[in-house]
Enzyme design. Sequence first.
Site, PDB file in Angstrom:
ATOM      1  N   SER A 200       0.842  -1.202   0.000  1.00 28.59           N
ATOM      2  CA  SER A 200       0.000   0.000   0.000  1.00 28.59           C
ATOM      3  C   SER A 200       0.875   1.250   0.000  1.00 28.59           C
ATOM      4  O   SER A 200       1.924   1.276   0.639  1.00 28.59           O
ATOM      5  CB  SER A 200      -0.893  -0.012   1.245  1.00 28.59           C
ATOM      6  OG  SER A 200      -1.670   1.165   1.296  1.00 28.59           O
ATOM      7  N   GLY A 201       0.414   2.307  -0.690  1.00 32.56           N
ATOM      8  CA  GLY A 201       1.199   3.532  -0.804  1.00 32.56           C
ATOM      9  C   GLY A 201       1.264   4.356   0.473  1.00 32.56           C
ATOM     10  O   GLY A 201       2.304   4.841   0.869  1.00 32.56           O
ATOM     11  N   CYS A 324      -8.095   0.905  11.220  1.00 32.01           N
ATOM     12  CA  CYS A 324      -9.156   0.465  10.313  1.00 32.01           C
ATOM     13  C   CYS A 324     -10.404   0.039  11.065  1.00 32.01           C
ATOM     14  O   CYS A 324     -11.492   0.067  10.531  1.00 32.01           O
ATOM     15  CB  CYS A 324      -8.682  -0.701   9.468  1.00 32.01           C
ATOM     16  SG  CYS A 324      -7.100  -0.376   8.766  1.00 32.01           S
TER      17      CYS A 324
HETATM   18  N1  PMP Z   1      -3.368  -4.814   5.273  1.00 31.78           N
HETATM   19  C1  PMP Z   1      -2.738  -4.360   6.377  1.00 31.78           C
HETATM   20  C2  PMP Z   1      -1.851  -5.288   7.144  1.00 31.78           C
HETATM   21  C3  PMP Z   1      -2.916  -3.043   6.786  1.00 31.78           C
HETATM   22  O1  PMP Z   1      -2.301  -2.602   7.895  1.00 31.78           O
HETATM   23  C4  PMP Z   1      -3.758  -2.196   6.032  1.00 31.78           C
HETATM   24  C5  PMP Z   1      -3.988  -0.754   6.437  1.00 31.78           C
HETATM   25  N2  PMP Z   1      -4.363  -0.583   7.772  1.00 31.78           N
HETATM   26  C6  PMP Z   1      -4.399  -2.715   4.898  1.00 31.78           C
HETATM   27  C7  PMP Z   1      -4.176  -4.037   4.548  1.00 31.78           C
HETATM   28  C8  PMP Z   1      -5.340  -1.889   4.058  1.00 31.78           C
HETATM   29  O2  PMP Z   1      -4.629  -0.925   3.349  1.00 31.78           O
HETATM   30  P1  PMP Z   1      -5.350   0.220   2.472  1.00 31.78           P
HETATM   31  O3  PMP Z   1      -5.678   1.302   3.459  1.00 31.78           O
HETATM   32  O4  PMP Z   1      -4.314   0.647   1.484  1.00 31.78           O
HETATM   33  O5  PMP Z   1      -6.546  -0.364   1.844  1.00 31.78           O
END
Ligand code: PMP
Length: 378
Positions: A200-201, A324
Site C-alpha cells: 500500500s502507498g 481500520c
Molecule cells: N493490510 C494491512 C496489514 C494493513 O495494515 C492495512 C492498512 N491498515 C491494509 C491491509 C489496508 O490498506 P489500504 O488502506 O491501502 O486499503
Amino acid sequence: MTIYLDSAATSRPGEACLNAMCEMMRETYGNPSSLHRFGLEAQLRMEQARKQIAAALGCESASITFTSGATESNHLAIRGAAYAYGKRKRRVVTTTVEHASVKGAFDLLETEGYEVIRVAPDADGVLHAEDIAAAVDDATCLVSMMLVNNEVGAILPVQQAFAQIKRTYPQIITHCDAVQGFMKLPVNPVKLNADLLTISGHKVYACKGVGALYHKKGVRLIPLMKGGEQEGTIRPGTESVPLIVGFGAAVNELRGTIAERAEYVSSLRSECVRQLSDLEGVAINSPENGSPYILSFSVKGLRSETMLHFLSDREIYVSSGSACSKGKQSGVLQQFGVTQDLADSTLRVSFHAENTDADITALCTALKEAQEQLVHKR
Ligand code: PMP
C-alpha cells in the site's frame, strides 16, 4: 507540537512524492492509454514508477499491477485467485490474525461456498509455519498469510510456511499481505515464495488511494471488474497516474535506508519499552522479535479510548487497536493471547524515522499523568 506515533495507520507524504504528484497533475495530466504524445508521456512516467516499485521488491515491472490500495489488492489476489480455479478446488487457508480486508475477502468466499480454514496462533500467541502447512491439502487452491501483523507487529513465518507448502503442493497459490513490512523490512516475494503480494502507498510516505499487487508470471487471476484494457485487464479503469508516480517516488526515496531506519526505530521502541516499565500496570503485547515499527501495550485500569483522547488533547497521536477498526476491536489481540480486559486497555504506538526519544518521553509522561488523573476516578 504534534507528536505523531501512528505511522502504521498512515504516513505523511514525503517531498519527493508531493513534488512528483503536483508535476503530474499540473503538467503531465494525459491519459496513459491515449495514443498521442501527451498520453505517452503519462504512460512513461507510470512505467517508471512501476520500475521503482519492482526494484524495491526485487522483481520485474511486468509483475506489478497498480490498484486503489491494499484492500483492493487483497481482494483481487484472494478472490481473483480462488475464482481462477473455478469449481475444481474450493478449500482456502488463512490465519485468524489477518487485516479486515483479508478477513473480508475470505468471509465473502465462505458465503460463496468455499471451505475456509483459519489457522490460529498457539496458546503463547505464536503462529507456526507447520500449522499453516498442515492445513493445506489436495483440494486447496490458495493460502494467504500476512507478513507483519498490524495490531501487535508480530512477524509471521511466511517464507517457511510457503516453502513447506510449495514443496508438497507447488500448484497452490500463495498470497502475502506485506503492507506493514514493505519498505520497513526487506520484502522480496520470490524469497518469500509468494505468488501474490500486497503493498500500500500510504504506509510508505505516498498518498492514500494507491497500492499494488505483485503477481508472479503465469499465475491466473480472474479480474473483479470488467472494463478497459488497463493493467493487463486485471484491473480495468484509468490509472491514477499522479498517485502512482508519487508512490514510485516515495518508494525510490526509501530504498537503501531500510536497515538504517529499522535500526533507529528499534532503538526508539526499546526506549519506549524501558520508559513504560517505569509505569505501574503496563503489559507489553508485542513479541520481542516483532517489527521494530510497532509496539502494542496495555495500561491496566485505563480504557483505550480514554487514553487515546487524553493523549490526543496533548497532540500525541497513537491508535487503540488498528485504525481500520475505528476503535472497534477486531479480536486479533485476543488471538495473540491478550485477555479481554487488557484488550480494552490497549494502545498501539507505531514509529517512523523522524520520531525522537523526546516523543517517547512525552508519550510516557502523558500516560503517567493519565494514570494519576484518571485511574482513581473510575
Ligand atoms: N493490510 C494491512 C496489514 C494493513 O495494515 C492495512 C492498512 N491498515 C491494509 C491491509 C489496508 O490498506 P489500504 O488502506 O491501502 O486499503
